[in-house]
Design a protein around this motif. Sequence first.
Motif, PDB file in Angstrom:
ATOM      1  N   LYS A  17      -1.703   1.262  11.180  1.00 38.30           N
ATOM      2  CA  LYS A  17      -0.948   0.022  11.270  1.00 38.30           C
ATOM      3  C   LYS A  17      -1.718  -1.387  11.052  1.00 38.30           C
ATOM      4  CE  LYS A  17       2.905   2.440  11.927  1.00 38.30           C
ATOM      5  NZ  LYS A  17       2.869   3.230  10.668  1.00 38.30           N
ATOM      6  N   ARG A  18      -1.255  -2.130  10.313  1.00 40.17           N
ATOM      7  CA  ARG A  18      -2.172  -3.459  10.343  1.00 40.17           C
ATOM      8  C   ARG A  18      -1.100  -4.654  10.520  1.00 40.17           C
ATOM      9  NH1 ARG A  18      -0.227  -6.109   5.838  1.00 40.17           N
ATOM     10  NH2 ARG A  18       0.182  -5.082   3.644  1.00 40.17           N
ATOM     11  N   THR A  19      -1.523  -5.894  10.361  1.00 40.41           N
ATOM     12  CA  THR A  19      -0.594  -6.954  10.937  1.00 40.41           C
ATOM     13  C   THR A  19      -0.525  -7.597   9.429  1.00 40.41           C
ATOM     14  OG1 THR A  19      -2.777  -8.066  10.984  1.00 40.41           O
ATOM     15  CG2 THR A  19      -1.430  -7.556  13.200  1.00 40.41           C
TER      16      THR A  19
ATOM     17  N   ARG B 155       3.037  -6.383  13.758  1.00 42.43           N
ATOM     18  CA  ARG B 155       1.952  -5.622  13.851  1.00 42.43           C
ATOM     19  C   ARG B 155       2.073  -4.103  13.297  1.00 42.43           C
ATOM     20  NH1 ARG B 155      -1.365  -8.559  16.514  1.00 42.43           N
ATOM     21  NH2 ARG B 155      -2.736  -6.858  16.469  1.00 42.43           N
ATOM     22  N   LYS B 156       3.099  -4.028  12.664  1.00 44.44           N
ATOM     23  CA  LYS B 156       3.409  -2.386  12.250  1.00 44.44           C
ATOM     24  C   LYS B 156       3.562  -2.338  10.746  1.00 44.44           C
ATOM     25  CE  LYS B 156       5.054  -0.740  16.414  1.00 44.44           C
ATOM     26  NZ  LYS B 156       6.251  -0.205  17.311  1.00 44.44           N
ATOM     27  N   VAL B 157       2.880  -2.806   9.962  1.00 44.83           N
ATOM     28  CA  VAL B 157       2.843  -2.772   8.419  1.00 44.83           C
ATOM     29  C   VAL B 157       1.954  -1.648   8.456  1.00 44.83           C
ATOM     30  CG1 VAL B 157       2.306  -3.933   6.291  1.00 44.83           C
ATOM     31  CG2 VAL B 157       3.248  -5.384   8.136  1.00 44.83           C
ATOM     32  N   PRO B 158       2.561  -0.584   7.545  1.00 46.52           N
ATOM     33  CA  PRO B 158       1.364   0.558   7.356  1.00 46.52           C
ATOM     34  C   PRO B 158       0.271  -0.081   6.676  1.00 46.52           C
ATOM     35  CG  PRO B 158       3.690   1.065   6.517  1.00 46.52           C
ATOM     36  CD  PRO B 158       3.689  -0.458   6.921  1.00 46.52           C
ATOM     37  N   SER B 159      -0.621   0.338   6.896  1.00 48.66           N
ATOM     38  CA  SER B 159      -2.188  -0.106   6.399  1.00 48.66           C
ATOM     39  C   SER B 159      -2.461   0.956   5.053  1.00 48.66           C
ATOM     40  CB  SER B 159      -3.436   0.094   7.375  1.00 48.66           C
ATOM     41  OG  SER B 159      -4.541   0.288   6.506  1.00 48.66           O
TER      42      SER B 159
ATOM     43  N   ASN C  81       5.617  -9.438   4.237  1.00 49.70           N
ATOM     44  CA  ASN C  81       5.886  -8.970   5.748  1.00 49.70           C
ATOM     45  C   ASN C  81       5.632 -10.194   6.577  1.00 49.70           C
ATOM     46  OD1 ASN C  81       6.201  -6.008   5.880  1.00 49.70           O
ATOM     47  ND2 ASN C  81       4.596  -5.802   4.583  1.00 49.70           N
TER      48      ASN C  81
END
Lengths: 657, 158
Positions: free
Chosen positions: A270-272, A258-262, A292
Amino acid sequence: MADEKIAVYFCHCGSNIGGKVDVEKVTAWAAEQPNVVVSREYKYMCSDPGQDLIKDDIQKLGVNRVVVAACSPTMHEPTFRKAAADAGLNPFLLQMANVREHCSWVTEDKDEATEKAKRILSAQIHRLPFNQPLDPIEVPVNPAVMVVGGGIAGIEAALKLSATGKKVFLVERNPSIGGHMAMFDKTFPTLDCAACILTPKMSAAGKDPNITMLAYSEVEEVDGYVGNFKVKVRKKARYVNTDTCTGCAACQDACVVRKVPSEFDQGLGKRTAIYIPFPQAVPLRATIDPTNCLTLKGKKCKQPCTTACGPQAIDFDQQDEVLDLEVGAIIMATGFELWDPTPETRYSYGKFDNVITSLEFERISNASGPTGGHITLKNGEAPKSVAILHCVGSRDENFQEHCSRVCCMYSLKFSHLIKEHLPETEVYECYIDMRTYGKGYEEFYKRLMDEGVHMVRGRAGEVSNVALSPEEEGHLIVKVEDTLLGIVRRIPVDMVILSSGLAPAHDAKEVSQIFGFGCSANGFYLERHPKLEPVSTVTDGIFIAGCCQYPKDIPDTVAQAGAAAACALALVDNPTVKVEPTISYIDPEKCAGCHICVSVCPHAAIQYNEEKGVAEVITAACKGCGVCVAACGSNVPQQAGYLDEQIFAEIEGAMAL
Amino acid sequence: MSDQFEPRLIGFLCRWCSYNGADLAGTSRMKYPPNMVPIKTNCSGRIDPVHVLKAFQEGADGVLIAGCHPGDCHYINGNYRTAGRYPLMEKMLEQMGLEHGRVRLEWVSAAEGEKFQRVVTEFTAEIRALGPLGWGKQFHDESADLAVDEAAKEAVPA
């Protein structure tokens, strides 16, 4: 070659040529040259009366070879060749002597310019007897068009072309079309909501039956020529079946990463790992980011996305797909990248949390952005003061020399948005010059001054956190010379927005090489002519629109996209197109079948005929580089229009005096 | 013009990059010496060593070949052919007694008007320093031709 009748026309081009070259002298000299039957001068040869001189002499004097000494052939060769053709002379019996760009404009001394003009003209006079009538080769045109890049420029061009009934392939490298405009909150100077004016176009493009949407795809190879391009497009694996995915986002809600930089939120949100980049994405389909996703990285995951997906659209085994497409024209609309201000270390970007780029501010001020549209500092509080620094990475010889054109206006827009959201917040605009050139722009600037924004004329020198007084404690301090007051100011603020310039896409050079046209010195795509052909490239059939050509605002981008669409349409709306006949041919009587030409041809246009034991040129594939001619040990291949005799004669002419 | 030696130069320019680079130097009004006459071909790969020889035979003191930068060729890789041939041609010309520096290969893009100006200015100065080549005179001097004929007669017994 006994009956060559050459006519020479020397253009003054007002004072452009006539001011430097002694036109009378050169014209009189030319009259004495071999085969020259008439030698004339005229103020503007490209005008109708100028062209009529050529036509009259062809028809009345029986002139059968023509030299026009004037500007570059890139400029007016088609004009004069058409005039010759109108008078019944094969257009390839006309040569241009470039005495403007290559002579009068670049030579200091008048006598030297006159002598050089003679040499340039002499080369063409000597060449002409060897020119042969050539007939343009007519090839069929594929009516489909490819648009590369799905920002506002690409979308607009695609929609315009589709409206004329043409089939369009819209290629976008990101999972959704929309480009930078989709990230913006408001647009200057009208303060239209960017999404409100863009998303209807995005969705229209997505639904258009004439537009084949190829999002998350990249062009790998381009072959062919005007009217007949063959393009290889790699459709990257989304690991989601786009036919069955409904865009419900249930997978996104279920994903454990859940903490991928958008990317869309400039890393602020953050995005998934499985994601839809933004709610209005077109196509509204999920994509799994393989770097990811735990499953794709070979790690253990219970795959809650698969469980959550109703239509069972997730496919971890999906592979990239390479499509072979054929189109008649290509429009490049690959956009820009925001200049990364990290190298401008004085502004401490990346060092202090509350020094942000303009695109980051766009996301912060956007209601669908990471802060829900609340303008806040990193700690969640509202800033009490904000400085906006203009010309970061623009108009700066250390980084980019060019003016990015949009930064003054978007900076003013930011001031307005801050004042609207936080009326008590002080806003400082540190600018070099306020460039408000567009319709309604100057008025917007005036309005902002009335809104109480502080205008500080001067390029900021530094952003630091070193306080020299109690009121500076805990603030970012912008050091700037106010050139109107003649003093150096230290302005303590809570937030600094860097109005970063627009830069060419990081791979603009590589992309331009795939398509076979060049880039300007500043890295943006090079147009064929800066004024008269701003949407064409040197490669026939490939057009450019939007910020890939140069920074421009949305109205200019949309206008240019329409122009590119019109140019593409003017090409593909015809059943055939004439291509230059300056291609190679091989005399089978002379060919020894050594294969050298076959091996050097860049376009695989020469084939070896096993039966006859000779090499043969495939007319439709030859683009006329002439590499085979120079490579052959026996001088068998020859290139129409660039025969050895013609080049030799040009050399003789140039060296004759 | 002054009394100093003014070399006469030929410049082969590819149509897509270098010719347009020269045009840009023109539209930008960049001044450079007038010694070189440009000859346009579609690609620098069209330039045959015999074209260069022909230029020297006609009396050129120096020859410039200018094409697109590596990777920029309008014909994918025509300029790589140029680059491949060039050292061989230089070697051949050297064996014929030509001083190093009388031919020059340069990559000039359509955006490099300034580079074109610099290259022509430098090249003109370099050839001026080398002095006249004089091959053209040799080739066009009838007495020289006669001498060759005589030598040929002597070499081949009647």
